[in-house]
Design an enzyme around this catalytic site. Structure first.
Site, PDB file in Angstrom:
ATOM      1  N   HIS A 259      -2.107  10.320  -0.389  1.00  0.00           N
ATOM      2  CA  HIS A 259      -2.465   8.559  -0.524  1.00  0.00           C
ATOM      3  C   HIS A 259      -1.712   9.651  -2.444  1.00  0.00           C
ATOM      4  CE1 HIS A 259      -2.886   4.947   0.506  1.00  0.00           C
ATOM      5  NE2 HIS A 259      -4.308   6.050   1.240  1.00  0.00           N
TER       6      HIS A 259
ATOM      7  N   ASP B 103       4.462 -14.581  11.585  1.00  0.00           N
ATOM      8  CA  ASP B 103       3.932 -15.033  11.260  1.00  0.00           C
ATOM      9  C   ASP B 103       2.468 -13.667  11.763  1.00  0.00           C
ATOM     10  OD1 ASP B 103       0.731 -15.597  11.150  1.00  0.00           O
ATOM     11  OD2 ASP B 103       1.087 -18.022  12.863  1.00  0.00           O
TER      12      ASP B 103
ATOM     13  N   GLU C 288       0.824  -1.313   0.120  1.00  0.00           N
ATOM     14  CA  GLU C 288      -0.017   0.514   0.307  1.00  0.00           C
ATOM     15  C   GLU C 288       0.794   1.142  -0.259  1.00  0.00           C
ATOM     16  OE1 GLU C 288      -2.726  -0.044   2.489  1.00  0.00           O
ATOM     17  OE2 GLU C 288      -2.978   1.729   2.931  1.00  0.00           O
TER      18      GLU C 288
ATOM     19  N   LYS D 251      -6.484  -0.682  12.063  1.00  0.00           N
ATOM     20  CA  LYS D 251      -5.928  -1.376  10.447  1.00  0.00           C
ATOM     21  C   LYS D 251      -4.748  -0.398  10.367  1.00  0.00           C
ATOM     22  CE  LYS D 251      -5.193  -1.629   5.962  1.00  0.00           C
ATOM     23  NZ  LYS D 251      -4.967  -0.723   5.200  1.00  0.00           N
TER      24      LYS D 251
HETATM   25  C1  MEV Z   1      -5.923   2.913   5.262  1.00  0.00           C
HETATM   26  O1  MEV Z   1      -5.062   1.903   4.898  1.00  0.00           O
HETATM   27  C2  MEV Z   1      -5.158   3.077   6.457  1.00  0.00           C
HETATM   28  C3  MEV Z   1      -6.466   3.916   7.409  1.00  0.00           C
HETATM   29  O2  MEV Z   1      -7.298   4.496   7.180  1.00  0.00           O
HETATM   30  C4  MEV Z   1      -6.231   4.190   8.917  1.00  0.00           C
HETATM   31  C5  MEV Z   1      -7.292   4.865   9.750  1.00  0.00           C
HETATM   32  O3  MEV Z   1      -8.461   5.161   9.051  1.00  0.00           O
HETATM   33  O4  MEV Z   1      -6.834   5.501  10.545  1.00  0.00           O
HETATM   34  C6  MEV Z   1      -6.415   5.376   7.244  1.00  0.00           C
END
Ligand code: MEV
Length: 401
Positions: A386, A287, A84, A271
């Site tokens: 991004h 892992d 990513e 995430k």
């Molecule tokens: C994207 O890979 C991760 C985000 O969505 C994390 C977040 O929203 O805190 C940008």
């Protein structure tokens, strides 16, 4: 480079070959000779074939290096394997801001894996509990073979804990006793070690409890092997996108709050933390499914899924304060970590002596990643950055020979 310093201005502008040279020099100054060939050459098919079944090839992901990390006073370049865009850049940028106040501080809170032996249809749960409690010294000593390498280097089973589930909760399994073996796995992730102890002790537990042995396996809710990382960022470092640093701090703190009360936001927030954590877990041949399972289960430990991190404003200085706590189940010896040349390269670059030191890096990178995401989300939004990076990466790729 005369002193090791991970603050490498303009690292991203270098060619891939020059970045490799800078990274190798960084390691060399720290006394580590990196095998750069590991990054350039494809992995031998025979090795891939030995890892899993039915192999027909390999799959290459980008291997990036996050610069600027200062963790517990150590200058570190952090290997990250991730597909990513902007993950590596965000980690590097946030590490640069955190350096100004001395970098990330980490703490290993507990350092044992958990192995579970499930005993179902236990005839008298109170008697069973008492019998296992009385036998705890014996169970610990018979788990620890004095001739085993683990015991010789100071690891092994250090405790036994019990959990009970009444028949009303077990859907036909009767009264259930779950015996937890707490195992200090030293520098191994420990799955094999823990599973071996569980399997060895199962027959004795059956004798002691009169129950029937069910599963014997480690728990990926590794909440007895946890690391905390903290950081402090000054407001002036955070001014961004036409906003004052104070405004950005308020935005980050509010975004952090959102993830404490709304599980839908908490999942995305976590995430983002795992973007950083998993990239390093993967780079070191560990892992990542175990780390993911542990992190998310830990996030739900009080019955409601929440954020793994906390953000607040220091009432005295106005600085932003961040912390993250997560279960870490990684190793630096054994398995893929030793056999895969790129994983060996990563561990060499990190120059970590213990699995817990790798855990410290994971927590610090996770916190940096979270900071980067919250800063972007609470200001310009995630897309602009991004796309900016994506365009820059495409442009750079077009200049590669
Ligand atoms: C994207 O890979 C991760 C985000 O969505 C994390 C977040 O929203 O805190 C940008």
């Amino acid at each position: 480079m005369s002193e090791r310093c991970s603050r490498i201005a303009g690292f991203y502008r270098l060619s891939v070959a020059d970045r490799r040279r800078v990274v190798a020099e960084f390691a060399r100054v720290g006394g580590v000779e990196l095998e750069l060939e590991a990054l350039a050459a494809p992995i031998e098919e025979s090795l891939l074939d030995a890892f899993v079944e039915n192999v027909i090839g390999g799959f290459t992901l980008p291997f990036g290096v996050a610069a600027n990390f200062l963790i517990d006073g150590r200058e570190m370049l952090v290997p990250m394997v991730v597909e990513e865009s902007s993950v590596v850049a965000a980690a590097s940028n946030m590490a640069r801001l955190v350096r100004a106040t001395g970098g990330f501080c980490t703490e290993v809170i507990e350092d044992t894996m958990i192995g579970q032996v499930q005993l179902h249809s236990v005839p008298d749960i109170d008697e069973a509990v008492q019998a296992v409690r009385d036998a705890t010294p014996e169970l610990i000593s018979t788990s620890n073979d004095p001739d085993s390498t683990l015991v010789k280097i100071g690891g092994g089973c250090v405790g036994v804990e019990l959990r009970t589930f009444p028949a009303s909760e077990t859907d036909g399994d009767g009264d259930v006793l779950v015996v937890h073996f707490l195992v200090d796995c030293r520098d191994a992730m420990g799955a094999n070690i823990v599973n071996t102890i569980c399997e060895k002790q199962a027959p004795r537990l059956e004798e002691l409890t009169g129950g029937v042995v069910g599963l014997r396996i480690l728990s990926n809710l590794a909440d007895r092997r946890r690391v905390r990382a903290t950081c402090r960022v000054r407001a002036k470092e955070l001014a961004f996108d036409g906003r004052t640093g104070e405004d950005v701090i308020d935005g980050i703190v509010a975004a952090g709050r959102f993830a404490t009360y709304d599980p839908y936001r908490a999942a995305t927030h976590n995430k983002g933390i795992m973007n950083g954590v998993d990239s390093v877990v993967l780079a070191t041949g560990n892992d990542w499914r175990a780390m993911e399972a542990g992190a998310h289960a830990y996030a739900a430990r009080d019955g409601r899924y929440r954020s793994l991190s906390r953000w607040s404003k220091d009432p005295d200085s106005g600085d932003l304060l961040g912390s993250v706590e997560l279960p870490v189940q990684v190793g630096i010896v054994g398995g893929v970590t030793k056999l895969h040349p790129v994983a060996r390269f990563s561990i060499g670059l990190l120059d970590v002596q213990h699995a817990s030191d790798l855990g410290r890096v994971l927590a610090a990178v996770g916190l940096a990643q979270n900071l980067g995401a919250l800063r972007a989300l609470s200001t310009e939004g995630i897309n602009r950055g991004h796309l900016r990076l994506h365009r820059r990466n495409l442009e750079m790729a077009s200049h590669q020979p």
